[in-house]
Motif scaffolding. Sequence first.
Motif, PDB file in Angstrom:
ATOM      1  N   SER A 240       0.841  -1.199   0.000  1.00  0.00           N
ATOM      2  CA  SER A 240       0.000   0.000   0.000  1.00  0.00           C
ATOM      3  C   SER A 240       0.872   1.244   0.000  1.00  0.00           C
ATOM      4  N   LYS A 241       2.001   1.144   0.696  1.00  0.00           N
ATOM      5  CA  LYS A 241       2.961   2.254   0.701  1.00  0.00           C
ATOM      6  C   LYS A 241       3.473   2.498  -0.715  1.00  0.00           C
ATOM      7  N   ASP A 242       3.817   1.432  -1.387  1.00  0.00           N
ATOM      8  CA  ASP A 242       4.286   1.548  -2.764  1.00  0.00           C
ATOM      9  C   ASP A 242       3.229   2.213  -3.635  1.00  0.00           C
ATOM     10  N   LEU A 243       2.002   1.808  -3.404  1.00  0.00           N
ATOM     11  CA  LEU A 243       0.910   2.356  -4.193  1.00  0.00           C
ATOM     12  C   LEU A 243       0.756   3.855  -3.923  1.00  0.00           C
ATOM     13  N   ALA A 244       0.874   4.218  -2.670  1.00  0.00           N
ATOM     14  CA  ALA A 244       0.774   5.638  -2.309  1.00  0.00           C
ATOM     15  C   ALA A 244       1.903   6.424  -2.974  1.00  0.00           C
ATOM     16  N   ALA A 245       3.106   5.822  -2.984  1.00  0.00           N
ATOM     17  CA  ALA A 245       4.253   6.493  -3.617  1.00  0.00           C
ATOM     18  C   ALA A 245       3.992   6.676  -5.105  1.00  0.00           C
ATOM     19  N   GLU A 246       3.409   5.659  -5.687  1.00  0.00           N
ATOM     20  CA  GLU A 246       3.088   5.745  -7.120  1.00  0.00           C
ATOM     21  C   GLU A 246       2.108   6.889  -7.393  1.00  0.00           C
ATOM     22  N   LYS A 247       1.142   7.012  -6.511  1.00  0.00           N
ATOM     23  CA  LYS A 247       0.149   8.080  -6.675  1.00  0.00           C
ATOM     24  C   LYS A 247       0.819   9.446  -6.580  1.00  0.00           C
ATOM     25  N   ASP A 248       1.725   9.569  -5.592  1.00  0.00           N
ATOM     26  CA  ASP A 248       2.449  10.830  -5.424  1.00  0.00           C
ATOM     27  C   ASP A 248       3.257  11.155  -6.678  1.00  0.00           C
ATOM     28  N   GLU A 249       3.884  10.117  -7.183  1.00  0.00           N
ATOM     29  CA  GLU A 249       4.717  10.306  -8.366  1.00  0.00           C
ATOM     30  C   GLU A 249       3.875  10.799  -9.547  1.00  0.00           C
ATOM     31  N   MET A 250       2.722  10.149  -9.698  1.00  0.00           N
ATOM     32  CA  MET A 250       1.846  10.538 -10.789  1.00  0.00           C
ATOM     33  C   MET A 250       1.412  11.990 -10.676  1.00  0.00           C
ATOM     34  N   LEU A 253       4.322  14.251 -11.586  1.00  0.00           N
ATOM     35  CA  LEU A 253       4.563  14.254 -13.040  1.00  0.00           C
ATOM     36  C   LEU A 253       3.507  15.085 -13.759  1.00  0.00           C
ATOM     37  N   LYS A 254       2.276  14.902 -13.326  1.00  0.00           N
ATOM     38  CA  LYS A 254       1.157  15.608 -13.930  1.00  0.00           C
ATOM     39  C   LYS A 254       1.356  17.110 -13.770  1.00  0.00           C
ATOM     40  N   GLU A 255       1.714  17.514 -12.550  1.00  0.00           N
ATOM     41  CA  GLU A 255       1.910  18.940 -12.269  1.00  0.00           C
ATOM     42  C   GLU A 255       3.044  19.516 -13.112  1.00  0.00           C
ATOM     43  N   ALA A 256       4.046  18.644 -13.349  1.00  0.00           N
ATOM     44  CA  ALA A 256       5.174  19.097 -14.160  1.00  0.00           C
ATOM     45  C   ALA A 256       4.866  18.988 -15.654  1.00  0.00           C
ATOM     46  N   GLY A 257       3.642  18.594 -15.969  1.00  0.00           N
ATOM     47  CA  GLY A 257       3.222  18.482 -17.361  1.00  0.00           C
ATOM     48  C   GLY A 257       3.862  17.317 -18.090  1.00  0.00           C
ATOM     49  N   LYS A 258       4.314  16.339 -17.321  1.00  0.00           N
ATOM     50  CA  LYS A 258       4.995  15.207 -17.963  1.00  0.00           C
ATOM     51  C   LYS A 258       4.035  14.055 -18.241  1.00  0.00           C
ATOM     52  N   ASP A 259       4.505  13.104 -18.989  1.00  0.00           N
ATOM     53  CA  ASP A 259       3.695  11.963 -19.414  1.00  0.00           C
ATOM     54  C   ASP A 259       3.529  10.965 -18.262  1.00  0.00           C
ATOM     55  N   ILE A 260       2.323  10.506 -18.033  1.00  0.00           N
ATOM     56  CA  ILE A 260       2.099   9.515 -16.968  1.00  0.00           C
ATOM     57  C   ILE A 260       1.536   8.219 -17.531  1.00  0.00           C
ATOM     58  N   SER A 261       1.462   8.117 -18.830  1.00  0.00           N
ATOM     59  CA  SER A 261       0.767   6.959 -19.402  1.00  0.00           C
ATOM     60  C   SER A 261       1.454   5.643 -19.052  1.00  0.00           C
ATOM     61  N   HIS A 262       2.781   5.673 -18.897  1.00  0.00           N
ATOM     62  CA  HIS A 262       3.462   4.417 -18.557  1.00  0.00           C
ATOM     63  C   HIS A 262       3.007   3.923 -17.181  1.00  0.00           C
ATOM     64  N   ILE A 263       2.749   4.849 -16.259  1.00  0.00           N
ATOM     65  CA  ILE A 263       2.254   4.415 -14.938  1.00  0.00           C
ATOM     66  C   ILE A 263       0.798   3.973 -15.048  1.00  0.00           C
ATOM     67  N   GLU A 264       0.056   4.729 -15.796  1.00  0.00           N
ATOM     68  CA  GLU A 264      -1.356   4.369 -15.972  1.00  0.00           C
ATOM     69  C   GLU A 264      -1.495   2.983 -16.582  1.00  0.00           C
ATOM     70  N   ASP A 265      -0.607   2.665 -17.492  1.00  0.00           N
ATOM     71  CA  ASP A 265      -0.714   1.384 -18.205  1.00  0.00           C
ATOM     72  C   ASP A 265      -0.061   0.224 -17.471  1.00  0.00           C
ATOM     73  N   GLU A 266       1.029   0.537 -16.771  1.00  0.00           N
ATOM     74  CA  GLU A 266       1.808  -0.564 -16.204  1.00  0.00           C
ATOM     75  C   GLU A 266       2.023  -0.463 -14.695  1.00  0.00           C
ATOM     76  N   GLY A 267       1.505   0.595 -14.091  1.00  0.00           N
ATOM     77  CA  GLY A 267       1.734   0.820 -12.651  1.00  0.00           C
ATOM     78  C   GLY A 267       1.045  -0.213 -11.777  1.00  0.00           C
ATOM     79  N   LEU A 268       1.326  -0.108 -10.494  1.00  0.00           N
ATOM     80  CA  LEU A 268       0.768  -1.048  -9.513  1.00  0.00           C
ATOM     81  C   LEU A 268      -0.753  -1.077  -9.523  1.00  0.00           C
ATOM     82  N   ASP A 269      -1.317   0.110  -9.555  1.00  0.00           N
ATOM     83  CA  ASP A 269      -2.767   0.213  -9.499  1.00  0.00           C
ATOM     84  C   ASP A 269      -3.393  -0.550 -10.655  1.00  0.00           C
ATOM     85  N   GLU A 270      -2.843  -0.351 -11.817  1.00  0.00           N
ATOM     86  CA  GLU A 270      -3.363  -1.022 -13.008  1.00  0.00           C
ATOM     87  C   GLU A 270      -3.121  -2.536 -12.917  1.00  0.00           C
TER      88      GLU A 270
END
Length: 636
Positions: A240-250, A253-270
């Motif tokens: 769950s900690k890992d998942l929370a970290a992933e969310k933070d990362e996303m 990245l989003k705020e920095a205007g960067k691409d998040i599709s790799h997490i969306e497609d292959e991340g823990l949540d998915e």
Amino acid sequence: AATTTSLADKLTSLSLKEPLPKYANCFPEINTVDVYRAHLTSILAEITGVDASIIYPALQWTQTLEKGDLVLPVPALRIKGKKKPGELAAEWIEKFPESPLVHKPTCQGTFLQFFFKVDKLAELLIPSILTRGKVFGQNQFIGLKDPEGPSKGRKRMIVEFSSPNIAKPFHAGHLRSTIIGGFLSNIYEAAGWDVVRINYLGDWGKQYGLLALGFEKYGSEEALQADPINHLFQIYVAISKDLAAEKDEMKALKEAGKDISHIEDEGLDEQARRYFKAMTENDAKAIEQWARFRELSIKRYKETYARLNIHFDDYSGESQVKQENMDKAGKKMEEMGVSEESEGAIIVDFTKHVEGKAGKSLERPIIKKKDGTALYLTRDISEMLQRVEKYNFDHMIYVVASQQDLHLKQLFKIIELMGYKDLAKKVQHINFGMVLGMSTRKGTVKFLDDILRDVGEKMHEVMQKNQAKYEQVENPLATADILGISSVMVQDMSGKRINNYEFNMDAMTSFEGDTGPYLQYAHARLCSITRKAGLSTEEVASANLSLLTESHALNLIRVISQYPDVVQNTLKTLEPTTVLTYLFKMTHALSSSYDHLRIVGSEPELMKARMALYDAARIVLNNGMRLLGLSPVERM
Ligand code: ARG
């Protein structure tokens, strides 16, 4: 000998001229107080002219014996006319005949008070307790489908309780549900119901996909086998900690205007979503892993439940609700106009089905999410219908914390709106308040085992303070364990269910005050008296009970005569405290009696009579404790 004579013969010998008339809910063979009720009813019917069927149920038992053993509220007889209750009472007292069982009644306000002739009470009661033993206080007739007809079967009760979530802490809410549910199961069983105990596990959902991923990353087969509950929890926390970290990362990245599709497609949540999807599609590998987690957890839970004298007939759970049944229920809700679409999801808008405030307070729960996932509520609806199929029950109780009041109200209302009117009347939510500040010595919320280990250790320390006694206990650790469990349970059952209470390890493990250890001590002391007296069952059974004349003895006899009524009353209150409060009253009466009713050094006949009384008290205490789910100890 006293114990072999039938009730009828005994009543004749007490010069009761006529046989006792029969009334509904009157069981003189198993409840001595019913002998008095029946007897008083015939007398009162005669002198008041009121029908016996009105008088019998109006005769009430009392909490305080100073007010009488039974009382009759005069207005309950609904006598028309100008006479005040006091006047009527005075007239009736005047006309009241000499009775072998009761003294002339007295009047207190609008109540008639009846005091039993205790010598006769002892003769009827004590032998009945000694012969009925472990079943004294039970009434197997209550649960019969048709009490009048011959063996028409018993009514079936489902008690759903405990219901923890796999890989998550067993919190105070689960502890209370376990204690209260165990007790309710016992009380209905004692009343002759056919009780089915169900544990409805939280064992389904995306989080179990996540857990499986966590196991791949952090799991160890060895640790899983050794302590599945803790291990799965640790894995769940880590992943769950890992998942929370992933969310933070996303987010970053989003705020920095960067691409998040790799997490969306292959991340823990998915990945977790996909894993769970595989589970729902019965993917062999995914299901096998999950089933192992479930089985191992259940196995471990069973061991802990056994320490609490609890077993389940059925380990159900959210995973056991069939998709096809949810589809069917969903369709039916739609057809009946119960559910509707709202922003792509399916909801129930209660304001449309229930008028005013009530409708509003039921809110607008979601039944099916946009992506098609069923929710907690959806599962409960279908689970209930599945239970109807499987068990065809007469009544079902859900023992769940009051935090879920709304959830259960929604559930029951939906069932009713779906047209299952009879079913909606058979289901009941038994709720309870919170435990505040429950923590173990090493930290906050943990598992039931940790709590039980802690109180057991604490009791062991308390026991060791009396070295002389400690040395006599055969298996001190096992005894400490039982005493610890009793401490927790008694504290939990002391107040009304709905009250919150503070988890207080020092208070609950004390021998002072109305605690578990105090109750256990009272039982162990009675056992010790029995051991020391060394009388045979026959000797005790042949006791001349008329030797019990001291006020302490008489009081104790009256208190123990109330036990079957207490059990009956508990079926109405459904509160463990009803039994517990009584047991403390009884043990207080007992402990103030010891100095006055000695066994050692008494005349042999007196010794037998007193022993019969103590034996009866021990049986009542033992039965009451077991009804609560406690294990009475014989030494401590
Ligand atoms: N597992 C749930 C929880 O921990 C409790 C289940 C209560 N029972 C039910 N039928 N919803 O909150």
